[in-house]
Design a protein around this motif. Structure first.
Motif, PDB file in Angstrom:
ATOM      1  N   TYR B  74       0.833  -1.050  -0.008  1.00  0.00           N
ATOM      2  CA  TYR B  74      -0.289  -0.039   0.050  1.00  0.00           C
ATOM      3  C   TYR B  74       0.792   1.238  -0.122  1.00  0.00           C
ATOM      4  O   TYR B  74       1.975   1.374   0.948  1.00  0.00           O
ATOM      5  CB  TYR B  74      -0.787   0.091   1.233  1.00  0.00           C
ATOM      6  CG  TYR B  74      -1.736  -1.051   1.273  1.00  0.00           C
ATOM      7  CD1 TYR B  74      -2.758  -0.899   0.297  1.00  0.00           C
ATOM      8  CD2 TYR B  74      -1.876  -2.052   2.113  1.00  0.00           C
ATOM      9  CE1 TYR B  74      -4.066  -2.059   0.360  1.00  0.00           C
ATOM     10  CE2 TYR B  74      -3.087  -2.952   2.162  1.00  0.00           C
ATOM     11  CZ  TYR B  74      -3.997  -2.891   1.340  1.00  0.00           C
ATOM     12  OH  TYR B  74      -4.810  -3.814   1.418  1.00  0.00           O
ATOM     13  N   ASN B  75       0.582   2.388  -0.643  1.00  0.00           N
ATOM     14  CA  ASN B  75       1.025   3.572  -0.676  1.00  0.00           C
ATOM     15  C   ASN B  75       0.284   4.384   0.444  1.00  0.00           C
ATOM     16  O   ASN B  75      -0.963   4.630  -0.281  1.00  0.00           O
ATOM     17  CB  ASN B  75       0.976   4.276  -2.130  1.00  0.00           C
ATOM     18  CG  ASN B  75       1.681   5.545  -2.029  1.00  0.00           C
ATOM     19  OD1 ASN B  75       2.536   5.882  -1.305  1.00  0.00           O
ATOM     20  ND2 ASN B  75       1.167   6.475  -3.145  1.00  0.00           N
ATOM     21  N   THR B  76       0.795   4.519   1.452  1.00  0.00           N
ATOM     22  CA  THR B  76      -0.165   5.208   2.378  1.00  0.00           C
ATOM     23  C   THR B  76       0.694   5.976   3.179  1.00  0.00           C
ATOM     24  O   THR B  76       1.797   5.922   3.421  1.00  0.00           O
ATOM     25  CB  THR B  76      -1.174   4.220   3.220  1.00  0.00           C
ATOM     26  OG1 THR B  76      -1.466   4.940   4.374  1.00  0.00           O
ATOM     27  CG2 THR B  76      -0.187   3.228   3.736  1.00  0.00           C
ATOM     28  N   GLY B  77       0.110   7.161   3.756  1.00  0.00           N
ATOM     29  CA  GLY B  77       0.594   7.983   4.917  1.00  0.00           C
ATOM     30  C   GLY B  77       0.308   7.727   6.252  1.00  0.00           C
ATOM     31  O   GLY B  77       0.922   8.020   7.242  1.00  0.00           O
ATOM     32  N   ALA B  79       1.346   5.802   9.354  1.00  0.00           N
ATOM     33  CA  ALA B  79       2.448   5.526   9.904  1.00  0.00           C
ATOM     34  C   ALA B  79       2.504   4.017  10.346  1.00  0.00           C
ATOM     35  O   ALA B  79       3.845   3.663  10.792  1.00  0.00           O
ATOM     36  CB  ALA B  79       3.120   6.579  10.887  1.00  0.00           C
ATOM     37  N   THR B  82       3.576   0.535   7.790  1.00  0.00           N
ATOM     38  CA  THR B  82       5.106   0.331   7.780  1.00  0.00           C
ATOM     39  C   THR B  82       5.578  -0.679   8.835  1.00  0.00           C
ATOM     40  O   THR B  82       6.272  -1.729   8.383  1.00  0.00           O
ATOM     41  CB  THR B  82       5.948   1.516   7.300  1.00  0.00           C
ATOM     42  OG1 THR B  82       5.386   2.356   6.384  1.00  0.00           O
ATOM     43  CG2 THR B  82       7.375   1.164   6.822  1.00  0.00           C
ATOM     44  N   VAL B 243      -6.419  14.341   7.248  1.00  0.00           N
ATOM     45  CA  VAL B 243      -5.427  13.694   6.326  1.00  0.00           C
ATOM     46  C   VAL B 243      -3.979  14.429   6.052  1.00  0.00           C
ATOM     47  O   VAL B 243      -3.016  14.097   5.745  1.00  0.00           O
ATOM     48  CB  VAL B 243      -5.783  13.747   4.969  1.00  0.00           C
ATOM     49  CG1 VAL B 243      -6.973  12.622   4.638  1.00  0.00           C
ATOM     50  CG2 VAL B 243      -6.291  15.047   4.310  1.00  0.00           C
ATOM     51  N   GLN B 272      -1.548  10.339  13.769  1.00  0.00           N
ATOM     52  CA  GLN B 272      -0.062  10.821  13.266  1.00  0.00           C
ATOM     53  C   GLN B 272      -0.173  11.797  12.192  1.00  0.00           C
ATOM     54  O   GLN B 272       0.640  12.375  11.911  1.00  0.00           O
ATOM     55  CB  GLN B 272       0.814   9.679  13.291  1.00  0.00           C
ATOM     56  CG  GLN B 272       0.503   8.660  11.842  1.00  0.00           C
ATOM     57  CD  GLN B 272      -0.678   7.649  12.262  1.00  0.00           C
ATOM     58  OE1 GLN B 272      -1.136   7.864  13.409  1.00  0.00           O
ATOM     59  NE2 GLN B 272      -0.884   6.708  11.442  1.00  0.00           N
ATOM     60  N   MET B 273      -1.103  11.588  11.303  1.00  0.00           N
ATOM     61  CA  MET B 273      -1.233  12.483  10.034  1.00  0.00           C
ATOM     62  C   MET B 273      -1.748  14.023  10.201  1.00  0.00           C
ATOM     63  O   MET B 273      -1.496  14.781   9.716  1.00  0.00           O
ATOM     64  CB  MET B 273      -2.068  12.001   9.033  1.00  0.00           C
ATOM     65  CG  MET B 273      -1.586  10.535   8.687  1.00  0.00           C
ATOM     66  SD  MET B 273      -2.772   9.801   7.368  1.00  0.00           S
ATOM     67  CE  MET B 273      -2.357  10.596   6.057  1.00  0.00           C
TER      68      MET B 273
END
Lengths: 335, 408
Positions: B74-77, B79, B82, B243, B272-273
């Motif tokens: 997934y390309n995701t912000g 945190a 990962t 977001v 966290q975003m």
């Protein structure tokens, strides 16, 4: 003179109506100067971004990558600020902005694909790069770097950007070239306006406004974060809606001023809907209804004005014809 | 013509760069698999594999990967994703499991279903799947795996146990486990943080109650407010406000301007975003406290300020436990004949020191909470005595285990 001012002030009507509406519902909130100030501050970033979007739109470049570009610049700025301090913050947006502008110029100029499709590809690319740079984590900006997030700084930056946007639109050659190119690229090219140079200048100017937006966004939010692939387009959509509102008032005021009206309208709606505890799932509906009403009323008024002008032109033509006929009659009689 | 060629080359280079950016970590884990399996720690479990009872598959005598697992990159912000993936990848490498990836957006059900098809076509034995917000997509994926005979675990799938579609999921013999933190409990705990900080009137920035995956967080928060005598003044359910820090700042300042009596704000998702913006707006409004679900090491500094009351966290390795169940099933040794529901505990962190410890325990998000040897012992192929109850016990003890690890 008075009529001219009234004509320009018409664009303030939606802002006043919306504010008064929410003032009536929540006088304790909207009656305070702090709320008015907050609304204006919340409108600044979308407005500056709107100027970036409007430049591209006027040149016929439908660019959805501006939001992703802003996020990329924000992440670069915060990362560089860690090693270079405040200078890094500024340098970050400048470097990222320049790189982005160069890349977009190359792609938009050399590719035969539609700019809109190309811009979506760029959104994916920037999102990926932003995620990679930020290591898919949020980045926090330390307290001493938040000077540009203070209301006074925001106001100064906003006024400078407004002056720049207004000057570009009204008094510069590139502003005229952008409009001509957006109107018809073939006619513009035939008149010596070079497409490559115009597109490139537009993209660089647009990236400049994006850079300022990124700087203000990271300073206001005290950080930056990477986004999911197409998430950043939401940011562009808000600017596009503000652009459409601005376009409906283009007969009254310059586009750069109209953009302020559009952005402030959205900011009032955002704050107002929270203040009346509107369920989040209905927010979009309300915003949509407001947009439809605004566009319909403005288009109706514009049509009415166009009809009036047309009637006036017809009347003048008729009078001219009549006077020509009577003078012809006089001449014939004389002969 | 020449220009188009240049653009094509540029695009190709960009695509390659994107692929490398997205899959860099994954390639490393795949490449590391054989090495880890050949490590000295693997020797001990191999001995016990020789003692495996009849009818159970063992790793003895096999040089290649013990099975093939598919995951979505997934390309995701977000945190938390990962480190969770790193934990899983470390384990798969240690177990000598081959991993293949497909990519999709986390919020895009269609793309996820396509990615699942890709993985199935690559001949995987099992798939690790993140629960989609649209419940029907989870059902489709479950059915696809059942028809293809591919084992499946659903991460963040705890909420599915309360769904009316749960019986349909239970009837899929290839669905091995649903795994996730107790969403309701997390909503409850984050409000507890605000109560402990002395808040009386709170605002919620939470996912909508109807949302299948995270909706129960709001229910938990409301229950906590009632139990602890707090008043929920306003709830904002638009997760797009969370977001980025700047959107979080705007949402919070609007909420605080509209409801000045609010003295605490709880963030129910993507903390966290947006936390830096939310905390900044809270600080500007005075003594408003903020607490949120999930955090990362970059948000530590915010805990030093007076406005951040704390964060609620789950062990980074939370989904590792589901993969234990999956790999056991894929190697022919299912831990249970029934669908396993693995509920992960969650915990509040109210100080920088505690939060830093949490990160230290989970190796700064690198997912090395368990040694290779310990991970080997969780596979029946190496340790035939390992049972579902053992796994449940390890999960229940995950925070205590972490404390133990810290002492070493």
């Amino acid at each position: 003179m008075g009529k001219k001012i009234i004509n320009k002030a018409v664009c303030l009507i939606p802002v006043v109506i919306l504010y008064v509406l929410f003032l009536a519902m929540r006088p304790d909130v909207f009656g305070k100067f702090s709320t008015l100030s907050m609304v204006i501050m919340q409108a600044v970033c979308p407005c500056i971004m709107g100027w970036a979007v409007s430049l591209c739109f006027m040149a016929g470049l439908i660019d959805f990558s501006i939001g992703a570009e802003v996020y990329l610049m924000g992440v670069c700025a915060v990362l560089l600020s860690r090693s270079l301090g405040f200078a890094g913050l500024i340098l970050g947006v400048i470097i990222a902005g320049l790189c982005s502008a160069v890349l977009k110029s190359i792609l938009f100029n050399l590719s035969s694909a539609s700019p809109m499709v190309m811009s979506i590809a760029i959104v994916y690319f920037y999102s990926s790069v932003t995620g990679f740079l930020a290591n898919k984590r949020s980045l926090i900006l330390s307290g001493d770097m938040l000077i540009l997030g203070k209301p006074a700084a925001i106001a100064v930056i906003f006024l400078i950007c407004l002056a720049a946007a207004y000057t570009i639109n009204r008094y510069t050659v590139i502003g005229a070239q952008i409009r001509a190119f957006g109107g018809s690229s073939e006619i513009a090219s035939a008149n010596g306006i070079r497409p490559f140079a115009t597109r490139t200048k537009t993209i660089f100017l647009s990236s400049g406004f994006s850079a300022v937006t990124a700087l203000l966004m990271v300073s206001r939010g005290a950080g930056a974060t990477p986004t999911n692939s197409l998430e950043s387009i939401t940011l562009v959509f808000s600017a596009i809606m503000a652009f459409f509102i601005a376009a409906t008032f283009s007969a009254n005021v310059d586009l750069s001023i109209g953009m302020i009206v559009g952005s402030v309208c959205f900011a009032i709606l955002d704050v107002g809907l929270i203040s009346i505890a509107m369920p989040s799932n209905l927010k979009g509906t309300v915003v949509g209804i407001c947009l439809i009403i605004l566009m319909t009323v403005t288009m109706y008024l514009n049509k009415k004005r166009a009809d009036r002008v047309l009637r006036e032109v017809c009347r003048i033509q008729r009078e001219n014809r009549e006077s020509n006929q009577s003078s012809d009659g006089y001449s014939t009689a004389a002969i | 013509m020449k220009g188009k060629r240049i653009v094509s080359i540029l695009l190709a280079v960009s695509m390659v760069a994107m692929l490398l950016g997205a899959c860099g970590g994954n390639n490393a884990s795949s490449a590391a698999a054989p090495e880890s399996a050949a490590s000295s720690e693997a020797a001990a479990p191999a001995e016990s594999a020789a003692e495996a009872p009849a009818g159970q598959n063992t790793a003895a005598g096999s040089d290649g990967p013990i099975c093939k697992i598919g995951m979505i990159s997934y390309n995701t912000g977000d945190a938390t994703i990962t480190p969770m993936y790193k934990t899983i990848e470390n384990a798969l490498a240690a177990w000598n499991v081959e991993v293949v990836y497909a990519s999709a957006d986390m919020s895009d059900s269609e793309a996820t279903i396509t990615a699942m098809e890709t993985l199935i076509n690559q001949g995987v034995d099992g798939i690790v799947h993140f629960a989609m917000m649209e419940e029907s997509a989870n059902l489709v994926i479950s059915k696809m795996c059942q028809e293809a005979g591919v084992y499946l675990v659903i991460l963040d799938g705890d909420a599915l146990t309360k769904s009316e579609n749960f019986p349909a999921l239970q009837n899929n013999p290839y669905l091995v486990a649903l795994c996730g933190a107790d969403t309701k409990a997390r909503g409850y705990q984050v409000v507890e943080l605000l109560a402990e900080a002395g808040c009386k009137n709170i605002g919620l920035l939470f996912p909508p109650e109807g949302m299948s995956t995270y909706g129960e967080r709001q229910t938990g928060a409301k229950e906590a407010a009632e139990a602890l005598g707090l008043t929920i003044v306003n709830v904002q359910e638009d997760i797009m406000q969370l977001v980025s820090p700047s959107t979080g700042y705007d949402a919070t300042s609007s909420m605080l301007a509209s409801y000045p009596e609010i003295d605490g704000i709880a963030i129910g998702i993507m903390t966290q975003m947006c936390i830096s913006g939310v905390a900044k707006a809270a600080q500007e409004a005075g003594s408003v406290k903020v607490a949120g679900i999930d955090f990362d090491e970059n948000t530590f500094s915010l805990m030093e300020g007076e406005n951040v009351a704390g964060f609620n966290a789950v062990p980074f390795g939370q989904f590792y436990y589901a993969v234990v169940a999956l790999v056991n099933a894929c190697t022919g040794n299912p831990l249970s004949d029934e669908l396993m529901v693995i509920t992960i505990p969650s915990k509040n962190y109210a100080s920088t020191e505690e939060a830093a410890d949490y990160y230290k325990i989970w190796d700064g998000g690198n997912g090395y909470a368990y040694t290779d040897e310990e991970m080997m012992q969780m596979l029946k192929i190496y340790n035939p005595d390992f049972t579902a109850d053992d796994l449940y016990a390890i999960v229940a003890d995950s925070f205590n285990y972490a404390a133990e690890l810290e002492k070493r």
